[in-house]
Scaffold this active site. Structure first.
Site, PDB file in Angstrom:
ATOM      1  N   HIS A 159       0.840  -1.129  -0.017  1.00 55.11           N
ATOM      2  CA  HIS A 159      -0.027  -0.173  -0.054  1.00 55.11           C
ATOM      3  C   HIS A 159       0.927   1.439  -0.031  1.00 55.11           C
ATOM      4  O   HIS A 159       0.502   2.282  -0.714  1.00 55.11           O
ATOM      5  CB  HIS A 159      -1.034  -0.005   1.172  1.00 55.11           C
ATOM      6  N   ARG A 216     -11.373   1.968  -4.650  1.00 56.28           N
ATOM      7  CA  ARG A 216     -11.173   0.916  -3.738  1.00 56.28           C
ATOM      8  C   ARG A 216     -11.817   1.430  -2.396  1.00 56.28           C
ATOM      9  O   ARG A 216     -11.294   2.266  -1.560  1.00 56.28           O
ATOM     10  CB  ARG A 216      -9.544   0.733  -3.253  1.00 56.28           C
ATOM     11  N   ARG A 221     -16.022  -0.515  -6.373  1.00 57.11           N
ATOM     12  CA  ARG A 221     -15.632  -1.980  -5.884  1.00 57.11           C
ATOM     13  C   ARG A 221     -16.056  -2.339  -4.542  1.00 57.11           C
ATOM     14  O   ARG A 221     -16.117  -1.599  -3.685  1.00 57.11           O
ATOM     15  CB  ARG A 221     -14.040  -2.393  -6.012  1.00 57.11           C
ATOM     16  N   GLU A 254      -8.843 -12.177  -9.783  1.00 58.49           N
ATOM     17  CA  GLU A 254      -7.737 -11.997  -9.025  1.00 58.49           C
ATOM     18  C   GLU A 254      -7.362 -13.235  -8.477  1.00 58.49           C
ATOM     19  O   GLU A 254      -6.354 -13.437  -7.520  1.00 58.49           O
ATOM     20  CB  GLU A 254      -7.726 -10.650  -8.101  1.00 58.49           C
ATOM     21  N   ASN A 263      -2.308  -7.713  -9.151  1.00 57.65           N
ATOM     22  CA  ASN A 263      -1.721  -7.805  -7.820  1.00 57.65           C
ATOM     23  C   ASN A 263      -1.728  -9.010  -7.164  1.00 57.65           C
ATOM     24  O   ASN A 263      -1.069  -9.552  -6.525  1.00 57.65           O
ATOM     25  CB  ASN A 263      -1.927  -6.534  -7.029  1.00 57.65           C
ATOM     26  N   ASP A 264      -3.330  -9.277  -6.917  1.00 52.47           N
ATOM     27  CA  ASP A 264      -3.580 -10.465  -6.149  1.00 52.47           C
ATOM     28  C   ASP A 264      -3.309 -11.676  -7.216  1.00 52.47           C
ATOM     29  O   ASP A 264      -2.948 -12.870  -6.626  1.00 52.47           O
ATOM     30  CB  ASP A 264      -4.992 -10.447  -5.613  1.00 52.47           C
ATOM     31  N   ARG A 276       2.630 -10.436  -1.973  1.00 48.97           N
ATOM     32  CA  ARG A 276       3.241  -9.230  -2.389  1.00 48.97           C
ATOM     33  C   ARG A 276       3.729  -8.188  -1.494  1.00 48.97           C
ATOM     34  O   ARG A 276       4.140  -6.965  -1.725  1.00 48.97           O
ATOM     35  CB  ARG A 276       1.813  -8.505  -3.082  1.00 48.97           C
ATOM     36  N   CYS A 292      -6.996  -3.654 -13.789  1.00 53.20           N
ATOM     37  CA  CYS A 292      -6.868  -2.473 -12.704  1.00 53.20           C
ATOM     38  C   CYS A 292      -5.789  -2.851 -11.608  1.00 53.20           C
ATOM     39  O   CYS A 292      -5.617  -1.996 -10.769  1.00 53.20           O
ATOM     40  CB  CYS A 292      -8.001  -2.286 -12.124  1.00 53.20           C
TER      41      CYS A 292
HETATM   42  C1  PEP Z   1      -5.452  -6.142  -7.434  1.00 55.38           C
HETATM   43  O1  PEP Z   1      -5.354  -7.193  -6.646  1.00 55.38           O
HETATM   44  O2  PEP Z   1      -4.491  -6.121  -8.400  1.00 55.38           O
HETATM   45  C2  PEP Z   1      -6.210  -4.977  -7.136  1.00 55.38           C
HETATM   46  C3  PEP Z   1      -6.446  -4.078  -7.978  1.00 55.38           C
HETATM   47  O3  PEP Z   1      -6.856  -4.973  -5.976  1.00 55.38           O
HETATM   48  P1  PEP Z   1      -6.236  -4.701  -4.392  1.00 55.38           P
HETATM   49  O4  PEP Z   1      -4.441  -4.264  -5.095  1.00 55.38           O
HETATM   50  O5  PEP Z   1      -6.968  -3.495  -4.082  1.00 55.38           O
HETATM   51  O6  PEP Z   1      -5.943  -5.854  -3.760  1.00 55.38           O
HETATM   52 MG    MG Z   2      -6.913  -7.507  -5.308  1.00 59.28          MG
END
Ligand code: PEP
Ligand code: MG
Length: 592
Positions: free
Chosen positions: A200, A307, A343, A442, A465-466, A476, A513
């Protein structure tokens, strides 16, 4: 130590988190405080000492309220809400009773008693497995150092509001209360010990456009406030005591950076269209209503990911339906007629639980997170769905579920939406009857059953990302395994390809995204794989658009075809690297 030795250039290597170069004086945050003095009190001095503590608590409360007020005004009520937890520490009866008892019975001075008991609780919280409780240890230490500073008449070293000169912030980690105070005028860049590219803090640095390096492991222990340094966010370096030669080389880099920024400003108002005429929908990721302003300013076409969890965390109560409606409606209204994808709540994992008091989990990323949590808290889920449906009354809101792993979750979530629609219809409340619903892809299982999911939604948005962390089993957030976090791994590309193919077969649009969409090197590959829309941090929009406007789709498709038959993630990454540099060299002049 001889002068020369202390001034020698020293390079610390971490993970590049936010591009750019800056140089200035280091300010190390959150250093353990110097020893707290212990004094024996004679009995007649105890009451005076207790009143000194009370005054310090009042002053600390005043200081926190002042910071909170400033943060609310500049960043919004949600960010300001972070400080509610700090104010609660000052009223904690267990802590305050123990401190007073030890002052009376042990006849010790206020700062010593406060330090000993606060640290006892902070250490216990820190040892917890639970993200929420560990976060409370940080809050407790934050407040303790404020109280001690007031008792000792010491300058608050950890408080960014006292920064008057621009500097480079170095820290072990940046807790939310500190991150929320980052001001581009005084924070030139930051360098932190923990985190990976998709943590984050890293996402936040990119959206603030502050050069940043994360995963430095021990920078906060090795560096001193006052040292002169240079942060290279392109290569993930912090260079302390740079030599004249280094400064000269980086001076050229900074000049190139300025000239690139001018070129990027030039594309902001232009469409995201490839050289051969393919239009790409390029939208932004936002976390709060105030971010909407940055979307148009950076040339984004609406929001591809709102988010919403940032409305829920760091506060002591749930946001009401009305509060949520105000936030969602503000973004939808400001960006109308462009679409805004909201979301539903994705609490859990690295997003800290606040007031919910949920039990600790051994594997929070595999636990009670996102849609799983929402489906088991119907009152909370309904309030959010109703707020989103209502904000959609103008027709430009879309609803998206996070962490869908299979059909059942999707069916259950859709059933909730139908119930909420019926309630709103019955009450005559305006809402979007035809709201488009999409699923984030994801989790690998979702990509593999995308054909079935596609029959029940109108769009897919790949959360890379996930998807990467779950497919490759790489946390991550963990800097130790960051080198294994490989967006071009053939398994990832096959999952993206399967999702796009299934989505298109059923007439859906498919977006990305996750952070992969904001990496200009990855953009040709994603477009070549057939991705229709990209959603990225607002600050990254110009660079991504700049690249799209120099790309021809046959090049992108050829790259994707190569990638889908290639067995090596490293080779695919190398091809992506080369193509992006061939078509938009000026974007990469400062990068390796
Ligand atoms: C992701 O997982 O790519 C995503 C966009 O959601 P977050 O980063 O909020 O988990
Ligand atoms: Mg995610």
């Amino acid at each position: 130590m001889p002068e020369l030795a202390t001034k020698a250039e020293k390079i610390l290597r971490g993970i590049p988190a936010s591009a750019g170069v800056c140089r200035g004086t280091i300010f190390v945050l959150g250093r353990p405080q110097a020893t707290v003095p212990r004094r024996e009190l004679s009995p007649e001095h105890v009451p005076g000492e207790i009143s000194r503590l009370e005054q310090a608590l009042v002053q600390t409360r005043h200081d926190i309220l002042e910071v909170q007020h400033k943060v609310c005004a500049t960043m919004g009520a949600q960010e300001g809400g972070i400080f509610d937890a700090h104010l609660l520490v000052l009223e904690d009866p267990t802590l305050l009773d123990e401190v007073q008892r030890s002052m009376v019975e042990g006849r010790v001075n206020a700062e010593y008693a406060f330090h000993v008991f606060a640290e006892k609780y902070a250490s216990a919280l820190e040892a917890s497995e639970d993200d929420y409780l560990r976060e409370r240890a940080t809050d407790l230490r934050d407040v303790t150092s404020r109280v001690l500073n007031n008792l000792l008449g010491r300058r608050e070293d950890h408080d960014l509001k006292r920064l008057t000169e621009p500097c480079i912030v170095v820290a072990h980690d940046l807790n939310p209360s500190v991150t929320a105070q980052l001001d581009r005028k005084t924070v030139l860049g930051f360098a932190i010990d923990s985190g990976g590219r998709t943590s984050h803090t890293a996402i936040m640095a990119r959206s603030l456009r502050i050069p940043a390096v994360v995963g430095l492991k021990s920078a906060s222990a090795e560096l001193e406030s006052g040292q002169y340094a240079l942060v290279d966010g392109f290569n993930g370096l912090i260079i302390v005591n740079p030599t004249d030669q280094t400064l000269f080389e980086y001076g050229q880099i900074i000049r190139k950076q300025v000239s690139l920024e001018e070129k990027l400003r030039d594309v902001v108002a232009k469409p995201a269209v490839t050289l051969d005429g393919q239009l790409v929908t390029l939208s932004a990721n936002v976390e709060q209503a105030a971010d909407a302003e940055q979307v148009r300013a950076n040339g984004g076409e609406g929001v591809g990911l709102f988010r919403t969890e940032f409305l829920f965390i760091h506060r002591t109560t749930m946001p009401t339906e009305e509060e949520q409606f105000q936030a969602y409606d503000e973004v939808a209204r400001r960006l109308h007629p462009d679409p805004v994808v909201i979301r539903t709540l994705d609490l859990g994992g690295d997003k800290l639980m606040s007031h919910l008091g949920l039990p600790p989990e051994l594997n929070p990323f595999l636990g009670w997170r996102a849609i799983r949590y929402c489906l088991q808290d119907p009152a909370m889920f309904r309030a959010q769905l109703r707020a989103i449906l209502r904000a959609g009354a103008r027709g430009n809101v879309k609803l998206m579920y996070p962490m869908i792993s299979g059909l059942e979750e999707l069916d259950q979530a859709n059933a909730f939406v139908e119930e909420c629609k019926a309630e709103l219809r019955a009450a005559g409340t305006p809402f979007d009857e035809d709201i488009e619903i999409g699923a984030m892809i994801e989790i690998p299982s979702a990509a593999l059953v995308a054909e079935s999911l596609a029959k029940r939604v109108k769009f897919f948005s790949l959360g890379t990302n996930d998807l990467i962390q779950y497919t490759l089993a790489v946390d991550r957030m963990n800097e130790r395994v960051a080198h294994l976090y490989e967006p071009t791994h053939p398994a990832i590309l096959r999952l993206i390809h399967a999702t796009v193919t299934a989505g298109h077969r059923h007439g859906l649009w498919v977006g990305v995204c996750g952070e992969m969409a904001g990496d200009p090197e990855m953009v040709p590959l994603l477009l070549g794989l057939g991705v229709d829309k990209l959603s990225v941090a607002a600050s990254l929009l110009p660079a991504v658009k700049f690249l799209i406007r120099r790309l021809k789709m046959p090049e992108a498709r050829e790259l994707a075809e190569f990638a889908l038959q290639c067995e090596s993630g490293a080779e695919i990454a190398a091809r992506c690297h080369t193509l992006a540099r061939e078509i938009a060299p000026s974007l990469f002049e400062n990068q390796p």
